[in-house]
Design an enzyme around this catalytic site. Structure first.
Site, PDB file in Angstrom:
ATOM      1  N   ALA A 133       2.419   1.271   3.356  1.00  0.00           N
ATOM      2  CA  ALA A 133       2.884   0.007   3.954  1.00  0.00           C
ATOM      3  C   ALA A 133       3.511  -0.890   2.898  1.00  0.00           C
ATOM      4  O   ALA A 133       2.813  -1.477   2.068  1.00  0.00           O
ATOM      5  CB  ALA A 133       1.716  -0.716   4.617  1.00  0.00           C
ATOM      6  N   GLY A 134       4.841  -0.952   2.915  1.00  0.00           N
ATOM      7  CA  GLY A 134       5.561  -1.824   1.987  1.00  0.00           C
ATOM      8  C   GLY A 134       6.256  -2.913   2.779  1.00  0.00           C
ATOM      9  O   GLY A 134       5.664  -3.968   3.065  1.00  0.00           O
ATOM     10  N   SER A 135       7.490  -2.621   3.200  1.00  0.00           N
ATOM     11  CA  SER A 135       8.223  -3.603   4.009  1.00  0.00           C
ATOM     12  C   SER A 135       7.467  -3.919   5.292  1.00  0.00           C
ATOM     13  O   SER A 135       7.448  -5.064   5.753  1.00  0.00           O
ATOM     14  CB  SER A 135       9.599  -3.043   4.386  1.00  0.00           C
ATOM     15  OG  SER A 135      10.290  -2.620   3.238  1.00  0.00           O
ATOM     16  N   GLU A 158      17.500  -5.035   2.388  1.00  0.00           N
ATOM     17  CA  GLU A 158      17.619  -4.739   3.822  1.00  0.00           C
ATOM     18  C   GLU A 158      16.728  -5.683   4.637  1.00  0.00           C
ATOM     19  O   GLU A 158      17.120  -6.153   5.712  1.00  0.00           O
ATOM     20  CB  GLU A 158      17.231  -3.279   4.097  1.00  0.00           C
ATOM     21  CG  GLU A 158      18.218  -2.246   3.547  1.00  0.00           C
ATOM     22  CD  GLU A 158      18.138  -2.075   2.026  1.00  0.00           C
ATOM     23  OE1 GLU A 158      17.113  -2.462   1.426  1.00  0.00           O
ATOM     24  OE2 GLU A 158      19.117  -1.559   1.444  1.00  0.00           O
ATOM     25  N   GLU A 202       7.716 -17.123  -3.744  1.00  0.00           N
ATOM     26  CA  GLU A 202       7.906 -15.878  -4.504  1.00  0.00           C
ATOM     27  C   GLU A 202       9.395 -15.494  -4.518  1.00  0.00           C
ATOM     28  O   GLU A 202       9.945 -15.138  -5.558  1.00  0.00           O
ATOM     29  CB  GLU A 202       7.077 -14.745  -3.884  1.00  0.00           C
ATOM     30  CG  GLU A 202       7.280 -13.418  -4.615  1.00  0.00           C
ATOM     31  CD  GLU A 202       6.418 -12.278  -4.079  1.00  0.00           C
ATOM     32  OE1 GLU A 202       5.718 -12.466  -3.071  1.00  0.00           O
ATOM     33  OE2 GLU A 202       6.463 -11.196  -4.679  1.00  0.00           O
ATOM     34  N   ARG A 203      10.031 -15.587  -3.365  1.00  0.00           N
ATOM     35  CA  ARG A 203      11.448 -15.202  -3.298  1.00  0.00           C
ATOM     36  C   ARG A 203      12.321 -16.172  -4.077  1.00  0.00           C
ATOM     37  O   ARG A 203      13.287 -15.773  -4.723  1.00  0.00           O
ATOM     38  CB  ARG A 203      11.885 -15.069  -1.834  1.00  0.00           C
ATOM     39  CG  ARG A 203      11.289 -13.827  -1.215  1.00  0.00           C
ATOM     40  CD  ARG A 203      11.553 -13.652   0.266  1.00  0.00           C
ATOM     41  NE  ARG A 203      10.874 -12.422   0.695  1.00  0.00           N
ATOM     42  CZ  ARG A 203      10.585 -12.095   1.955  1.00  0.00           C
ATOM     43  NH1 ARG A 203      10.942 -12.915   2.939  1.00  0.00           N
ATOM     44  NH2 ARG A 203       9.969 -10.961   2.228  1.00  0.00           N
ATOM     45  N   GLU A 235       0.858  -1.193   0.000  1.00  0.00           N
ATOM     46  CA  GLU A 235       0.000   0.000   0.000  1.00  0.00           C
ATOM     47  C   GLU A 235       0.888   1.235   0.000  1.00  0.00           C
ATOM     48  O   GLU A 235       2.079   1.133   0.330  1.00  0.00           O
ATOM     49  CB  GLU A 235      -0.858   0.004   1.271  1.00  0.00           C
ATOM     50  CG  GLU A 235      -1.747  -1.212   1.367  1.00  0.00           C
ATOM     51  CD  GLU A 235      -2.702  -1.161   2.549  1.00  0.00           C
ATOM     52  OE1 GLU A 235      -2.621  -0.210   3.353  1.00  0.00           O
ATOM     53  OE2 GLU A 235      -3.539  -2.085   2.623  1.00  0.00           O
ATOM     54  N   PRO A 236       0.301   2.390  -0.316  1.00  0.00           N
ATOM     55  CA  PRO A 236       1.123   3.604  -0.310  1.00  0.00           C
ATOM     56  C   PRO A 236       1.860   3.801   1.027  1.00  0.00           C
ATOM     57  O   PRO A 236       2.998   4.242   1.056  1.00  0.00           O
ATOM     58  CB  PRO A 236       0.103   4.719  -0.557  1.00  0.00           C
ATOM     59  CG  PRO A 236      -1.010   4.054  -1.323  1.00  0.00           C
ATOM     60  CD  PRO A 236      -1.070   2.648  -0.808  1.00  0.00           C
TER      61      PRO A 236
HETATM   62  C1  FAD Z   1       7.748  -3.047 -10.208  1.00  0.00           C
HETATM   63  C2  FAD Z   1       7.221  -3.482  -8.877  1.00  0.00           C
HETATM   64  C3  FAD Z   1       6.314  -4.517  -8.808  1.00  0.00           C
HETATM   65  C4  FAD Z   1       5.757  -4.886  -7.585  1.00  0.00           C
HETATM   66  N1  FAD Z   1       4.783  -5.859  -7.535  1.00  0.00           N
HETATM   67  C5  FAD Z   1       4.100  -6.064  -6.367  1.00  0.00           C
HETATM   68  C6  FAD Z   1       2.953  -6.915  -6.342  1.00  0.00           C
HETATM   69  O1  FAD Z   1       2.571  -7.537  -7.355  1.00  0.00           O
HETATM   70  N2  FAD Z   1       2.262  -7.028  -5.171  1.00  0.00           N
HETATM   71  C7  FAD Z   1       2.620  -6.369  -4.044  1.00  0.00           C
HETATM   72  O2  FAD Z   1       1.952  -6.512  -3.020  1.00  0.00           O
HETATM   73  N3  FAD Z   1       3.734  -5.573  -4.025  1.00  0.00           N
HETATM   74  C8  FAD Z   1       4.456  -5.383  -5.170  1.00  0.00           C
HETATM   75  N4  FAD Z   1       5.564  -4.551  -5.175  1.00  0.00           N
HETATM   76  C9  FAD Z   1       5.936  -3.871  -3.955  1.00  0.00           C
HETATM   77  C10 FAD Z   1       7.257  -4.317  -3.338  1.00  0.00           C
HETATM   78  O3  FAD Z   1       7.132  -5.575  -2.747  1.00  0.00           O
HETATM   79  C11 FAD Z   1       7.666  -3.211  -2.349  1.00  0.00           C
HETATM   80  O4  FAD Z   1       8.054  -2.087  -3.128  1.00  0.00           O
HETATM   81  C12 FAD Z   1       8.766  -3.621  -1.426  1.00  0.00           C
HETATM   82  O5  FAD Z   1       8.340  -4.611  -0.529  1.00  0.00           O
HETATM   83  C13 FAD Z   1       9.311  -2.427  -0.607  1.00  0.00           C
HETATM   84  O6  FAD Z   1       8.297  -1.669  -0.021  1.00  0.00           O
HETATM   85  P1  FAD Z   1       8.281  -0.078  -0.223  1.00  0.00           P
HETATM   86  O7  FAD Z   1       8.447   0.176  -1.687  1.00  0.00           O
HETATM   87  O8  FAD Z   1       7.087   0.471   0.437  1.00  0.00           O
HETATM   88  O9  FAD Z   1       9.581   0.436   0.499  1.00  0.00           O
HETATM   89  P2  FAD Z   1       9.731   0.810   2.055  1.00  0.00           P
HETATM   90  O10 FAD Z   1       9.208  -0.297   2.887  1.00  0.00           O
HETATM   91  O11 FAD Z   1       9.198   2.173   2.280  1.00  0.00           O
HETATM   92  O12 FAD Z   1      11.322   0.853   2.198  1.00  0.00           O
HETATM   93  C14 FAD Z   1      12.111   1.978   1.844  1.00  0.00           C
HETATM   94  C15 FAD Z   1      13.549   1.681   2.253  1.00  0.00           C
HETATM   95  O13 FAD Z   1      13.623   1.492   3.681  1.00  0.00           O
HETATM   96  C16 FAD Z   1      14.215   0.238   3.950  1.00  0.00           C
HETATM   97  N5  FAD Z   1      13.620  -0.377   5.144  1.00  0.00           N
HETATM   98  C17 FAD Z   1      12.309  -0.512   5.438  1.00  0.00           C
HETATM   99  N6  FAD Z   1      12.170  -1.171   6.597  1.00  0.00           N
HETATM  100  C18 FAD Z   1      13.411  -1.458   7.041  1.00  0.00           C
HETATM  101  C19 FAD Z   1      13.938  -2.154   8.167  1.00  0.00           C
HETATM  102  N7  FAD Z   1      13.137  -2.705   9.088  1.00  0.00           N
HETATM  103  N8  FAD Z   1      15.281  -2.244   8.279  1.00  0.00           N
HETATM  104  C20 FAD Z   1      16.099  -1.717   7.348  1.00  0.00           C
HETATM  105  N9  FAD Z   1      15.666  -1.068   6.258  1.00  0.00           N
HETATM  106  C21 FAD Z   1      14.339  -0.943   6.110  1.00  0.00           C
HETATM  107  C22 FAD Z   1      13.933  -0.608   2.718  1.00  0.00           C
HETATM  108  O14 FAD Z   1      14.834  -1.696   2.610  1.00  0.00           O
HETATM  109  C23 FAD Z   1      14.108   0.409   1.611  1.00  0.00           C
HETATM  110  O15 FAD Z   1      15.471   0.567   1.324  1.00  0.00           O
HETATM  111  C24 FAD Z   1       6.161  -4.211  -6.391  1.00  0.00           C
HETATM  112  C25 FAD Z   1       7.111  -3.203  -6.466  1.00  0.00           C
HETATM  113  C26 FAD Z   1       7.619  -2.801  -7.675  1.00  0.00           C
HETATM  114  C27 FAD Z   1       8.590  -1.658  -7.711  1.00  0.00           C
END
Ligand code: FAD
Length: 392
Positions: free
Chosen positions: A143-145, A380, A255-256, A140-141
């Site tokens: 919530a990623g990691s 990370e 997936e990984r 989500e916008p």
């Molecule tokens: C082309 C593309 C296709 C994708 N397809 C899918 C899909 O089909 N379905 C889906 O659900 N998602 C999808 N994703 C999303 C993808 O899984 C996320 O972009 C990814 O998990 C990272 O989340 P974020 O972009 O919000 O980054 P953030 O979580 O905001 O991270 C930003 C930075 O902070 C670092 N960080 C965050 N937390 C920590 C921590 N605890 N310790 C150290 N560093 C940290 C990260 O490593 C990164 O460097 C896709 C992304 C892309 C770009």
């Protein structure tokens, strides 16, 4: 003394046997003929044709690991590993591999593993045929990691749920017929408040907000979605209510591994393209590959590729045997993602100025490779998972 000449022929590495090599050949033939020649056009169009899913389905490639009763091939994860690696290797397109992979490797597996019989009939069976296309919606916008902080809510009502929220970066998000979607079902439940619902594109309130422009993977669609009071019947709940975090983690492992396998295919493609170039391109009266500096780059790349192969194959084998080797899967994903980027970078350098030109495939290979260190968990996060596995 007999001198054994190195012909370059190699026996298949375990876990692959003759049967897998036959499958690899047939995948390679199909991909080289029906995908690779069209990739440039699809990249420019920012999508590959929807019919490609049906074609892959018709050939059985979308259901290699699934039981025949659902229209699958009755194979296993090793068969699927061949397909995933070879699709990247012979196709040379991160975008096509991503679009097909998001459907067959991350959207249909949770339905297969956690779905009811009725859910399998509704989404897995047409998914294997490539008639219905799936996507997985977790990110989500906001919530990623940090998956546990997702904000899309599914409020329980009579007979089902009402979903409100948004997803972003969803591969196949624009064209998907069904979305395996992570929602909050218990507001303050953290990890234990997440459930999966299958949302369908034609449900009122389900909206594709945009198709995102990206650095690479151009032929795949990456969508931003929003949900406004989407009414989802309870029969669309996948797995246990509030048990979604387990589903996410279980799904992440394959997936990984597929990210690692795709990286393997991609790095071999880039290596082969570059080797061909280094044998043809001349400078100072000789092929550039004959300079020690360039020759040693190939030597370095080949060692890294072999190390990545051993690691990924061994882990895929263990996974296929029913083990759950999270540490090794994470290591393989991290390592292969780093190596494809290093190999792609060397490939550009060996191509000189031509490597910077769109006309040469390595330019795309370099851009496509970058996603590996972000998607399905960033480097990370991989390091966190590995570090924590030692009790730290
Ligand atoms: C082309 C593309 C296709 C994708 N397809 C899918 C899909 O089909 N379905 C889906 O659900 N998602 C999808 N994703 C999303 C993808 O899984 C996320 O972009 C990814 O998990 C990272 O989340 P974020 O972009 O919000 O980054 P953030 O979580 O905001 O991270 C930003 C930075 O902070 C670092 N960080 C965050 N937390 C920590 C921590 N605890 N310790 C150290 N560093 C940290 C990260 O490593 C990164 O460097 C896709 C992304 C892309 C770009």
């Amino acid at each position: 003394m007999t001198v054994i000449k190195d012909t370059g022929q190699r026996a298949p590495l375990p876990p692959f046997g003759a049967e897998h090599e036959e499958l690899r050949e047939s995948v390679s033939r199909f991909v080289s003929k029906e995908i690779a020649p069209n990739v440039e056009e699809w990249e420019d169009a920012r999508e590959f044709p929807r019919e490609l899913y049906a074609r892959c389905g018709e050939l059985g490639f979308l259901g290699l690991k699934y039981e025949t009763e659902y229209g699958g091939q009755g194979g296993d994860y090793v068969h699927d590993a061949v397909w995933v690696e070879e699709l990247s290797h012979s196709g040379g397109s991160g975008g096509v591999a991503a679009g097909i992979g998001a459907h067959a490797e991350i959207a249909t597996p949770p339905i297969w593993k956690f779905g009811t019989e009725e859910q399998k009939q509704r989404w897995l069976v047409p998914g294997i045929k490539g008639e219905k296309i799936g996507a997985l919606g977790i990110t989500e916008p906001g919530a990623g990691s940090d998956v546990a902080s997702l904000r899309t809510t599914a409020r329980k009502v009579d007979g089902g749920y009402v979903v409100n929220g948004a997803k972003t970066f969803i591969t196949n998000g624009v064209r998907a017929d069904f979305l395996v979607c992570a929602c909050k079902t218990t507001e303050d439940g953290g990890h234990h408040g997440i459930s999966f619902l299958v949302l369908e594109r034609d449900m009122p309130g389900y909206e594709v907000v945009s198709k995102l422009e990206k650095m690479g993977w151009h032929s795949s669609d990456t969508g931003e979605l929003s949900f406004t009071d989407v009414e989802v019947p309870e029969e669309n709940l996948l797995g246990e209510e509030n048990g979604g975090f387990y589903l996410i983690m279980a799904n992440f492992q394959w997936e990984r591994l597929t990210m690692a396998l795709g990286a393997l295919g991609g790095m071999q493609r880039v290596f082969e393209e570059t080797l061909r170039y280094a044998k043809e391109r001349e400078a100072f009266g000789r092929a550039i590959g004959r300079f020690q500096a360039i020759r040693h780059k190939f030597a370095e790349m080949s060692v890294k590729i072999e190390a990545a192969k051993q690691m990924v194959y061994a882990t895929a084998w263990r996974f296929n045997n029913g083990e759950y080797p999270v540490r090794e899967i994470t290591q393989a994903k991290l390592y292969a993602s780093r190596i494809i980027e290093e190999v792609a970078d060397d490939a550009i350098q060996i191509h000189g100025g031509y490597g910077y030109m769109k006309e040469y495939e390595v330019e795309r290979g370099y851009r496509d490779a970058r996603l590996n260190r972000i998607g399905a968990g960033t480097d990370e996060i991989m390091l966190e998972v590995i570090g924590r596995s030692y009790g730290l």
